[in-house]
Design a protein around this motif. Structure first.
Motif, short mmCIF file in Angstrom:
data_model
loop_
_atom_site.label_atom_id
_atom_site.label_comp_id
_atom_site.label_asym_id
_atom_site.label_seq_id
_atom_site.Cartn_x
_atom_site.Cartn_y
_atom_site.Cartn_z
N LYS A 91 -5.30 7.07 -3.87
CA LYS A 91 -6.41 6.17 -3.55
C LYS A 91 -5.98 5.02 -2.65
O LYS A 91 -6.81 4.27 -2.15
N THR A 92 -4.68 4.86 -2.47
CA THR A 92 -4.16 3.79 -1.63
C THR A 92 -4.64 3.97 -0.19
O THR A 92 -4.63 5.09 0.32
N PRO A 93 -5.06 2.90 0.49
CA PRO A 93 -5.57 3.03 1.85
C PRO A 93 -4.51 3.50 2.84
O PRO A 93 -3.35 3.11 2.75
N HIS A 152 -13.89 -2.66 1.40
CA HIS A 152 -14.15 -1.30 0.92
C HIS A 152 -13.38 -1.01 -0.37
O HIS A 152 -13.86 -0.27 -1.22
N CYS A 153 -12.20 -1.62 -0.50
CA CYS A 153 -11.41 -1.46 -1.73
C CYS A 153 -11.44 -2.72 -2.58
O CYS A 153 -11.55 -2.65 -3.80
N HIS A 154 -11.33 -3.87 -1.93
CA HIS A 154 -11.22 -5.15 -2.64
C HIS A 154 -12.59 -5.83 -2.70
O HIS A 154 -12.80 -6.90 -2.13
N ASP A 157 -8.45 5.14 6.79
CA ASP A 157 -9.40 4.42 5.91
C ASP A 157 -9.83 3.10 6.54
O ASP A 157 -10.95 2.65 6.35
N HIS A 193 0.83 -1.20 0.00
CA HIS A 193 0.00 0.00 0.00
C HIS A 193 0.87 1.26 0.00
O HIS A 193 0.65 2.17 -0.79
#
Length: 369
Positions: free
Chosen positions: A147-149, A176-178, A153, A137
């Protein structure tokens, strides 16, 4: 005089709100007409009361140059249930905003503001922050991918709670991202047991990918280490006995041609180039199914198709040349079982006979002299 005493608190609060807007470096906050001070009983007593006099107003926000609105309202209920409640006060994190007007800081977007603020966490959580510097990340963040957590986040900002209560919250946070990965995981034998039964024995995302120092799963190093990841649980007899699963899966794999080839390959760090399969190549990665499922890639009906991923000329009988994760016995792979015992007897007999022959020859030489 009585009328002036009622108006004065409202004027003070309005002036403080304008000062907050100036500190952010944007136009004054946009909120509905609110010239009255919030009720005294709505403001939490204590060291944060002064901050919440303004930040306890629900409509408090500012508009950033990107057109996004930065909400400056802090919910006192969430703040009081945070793990930081009673341990930290506002100024412990926002050390540059302890006086009015706040220092002027310009941010073009909400994301730019979040990225600038998240390093506040390292003041207390320096060890975990340091681990993030070795994660995939942070690698992307350092390359300019906003946009990287980041810390907030996953953990939140003012409403920080235990990340593993309930345990399913860990994987739900990653979702939330994956999103696609989580969907596959939720339908797997691991995810279904976690979400439906709150099973403590099945892995969540961080059990395989780590927590803060998350590795790139596309490297050869991670590919090789995936066998060790799976064996943490599948070699634990106490856990596996609950579900009637053999703990020989790791040892049988390591003794196979595939297992030996993987661990003798010597590839580490670079992108995966080795073709020998590990656990996930046959069983799946996030979408692992029970071995009794009719759609499982490792049941006999589907195994030839699974082998064909690497062995393109595999026939329906091709998997029969492999004993799977079963130890050879008279019931399972009897030919292999008998041949193994034949050599277990033959080899010691030959070596023992050779040793006796040498000793007798030495004895003859000594006695002849």
């Amino acid at each position: 005089m009585k009328r002036l005493s009622l108006v004065a608190p409202g004027v003070i609060v309005l002036a403080a709100v304008v000062a907050v807007a100036a500190a952010i470096g944007t136009e004054p906050p946009v909120f509905a007409a609110h010239t009255q001070a919030p009720p005294i009983n709505a403001i939490t007593n204590g060291p944060d009361a002064e901050c919440l006099a303004c930040h306890g107003i629900k409509e408090l926000s500012v508009t950033l140059p990107s057109g996004e609105r930065l909400n400056l309202y802090i919910d006192q209920g969430s703040l009081s249930t945070s793990v930081h409640s009673g341990r930290l006060i506002c100024s412990d994190c926002h050390r540059d905003s302890t006086s009015y007007p706040h220092p002027k800081r310009e941010f073009r977007s909400l994301r730019e503001y979040s990225v600038a603020q998240y390093e506040l966490c390292k003041r207390c959580h320096f060890a975990n922050y340091t681990k993030t510097l070795d994660s995939v990340h942070y690698e992307r963040l350092s390359q300019g991918d906003l946009k990287t957590p980041i810390c907030t986040d996953c953990h939140g900002a003012h409403n920080v709670t235990r990340p593993d209560v309930p345990r399913s919250l860990v994987s739900q946070t990653c979702s939330h991202c994956h999103t696609a990965v989580y969907s596959a995981y939720a339908g797997s034998v691991h995810g279904a047991a976690l979400l439906a039964e709150s099973n403590p024995d099945v892995p969540v995302c961080t059990d395989c990918h780590r927590v803060h120092n998350i590795q790139d799963p596309l490297t050869a190093e991670f590919h090789v280490q995936s066998v060790q990841l799976c064996s943490r649980c599948h070699s634990d007899r106490q856990v596996m006995d609950k579900y009637g699963i053999s703990t020989n899966v790791t040892s049988t794999y390591l003794r196979s041609f595939h297992g030996m080839s993987v661990f003798l390959s010597g590839e580490h760090g670079e992108r995966r180039t080795i073709s020998e399969p590990v656990c996930t190549d046959c069983h799946g990665v996030h979408d692992i199914e029970p071995v009794s499922s009719p759609t499982s890639p490792v049941i006999k009906a589907n195994l030839a198709q699974t082998c064909a991923k690497c062995h393109t000329d595999a026939t329906p009988n091709f998997p029969s040349s492999w004993g799977g994760h079963y130890e050879p016995s008279l019931q399972k792979a009897p030919a292999v079982f008998l041949i193994r015992w034949f050599y277990r007897i033959l080899i010691p007999f030959i070596i023992g006979g050779l040793a006796v022959h040498i000793l007798l020859d030495l004895w003859r030489v000594v006695t002849n002299r």
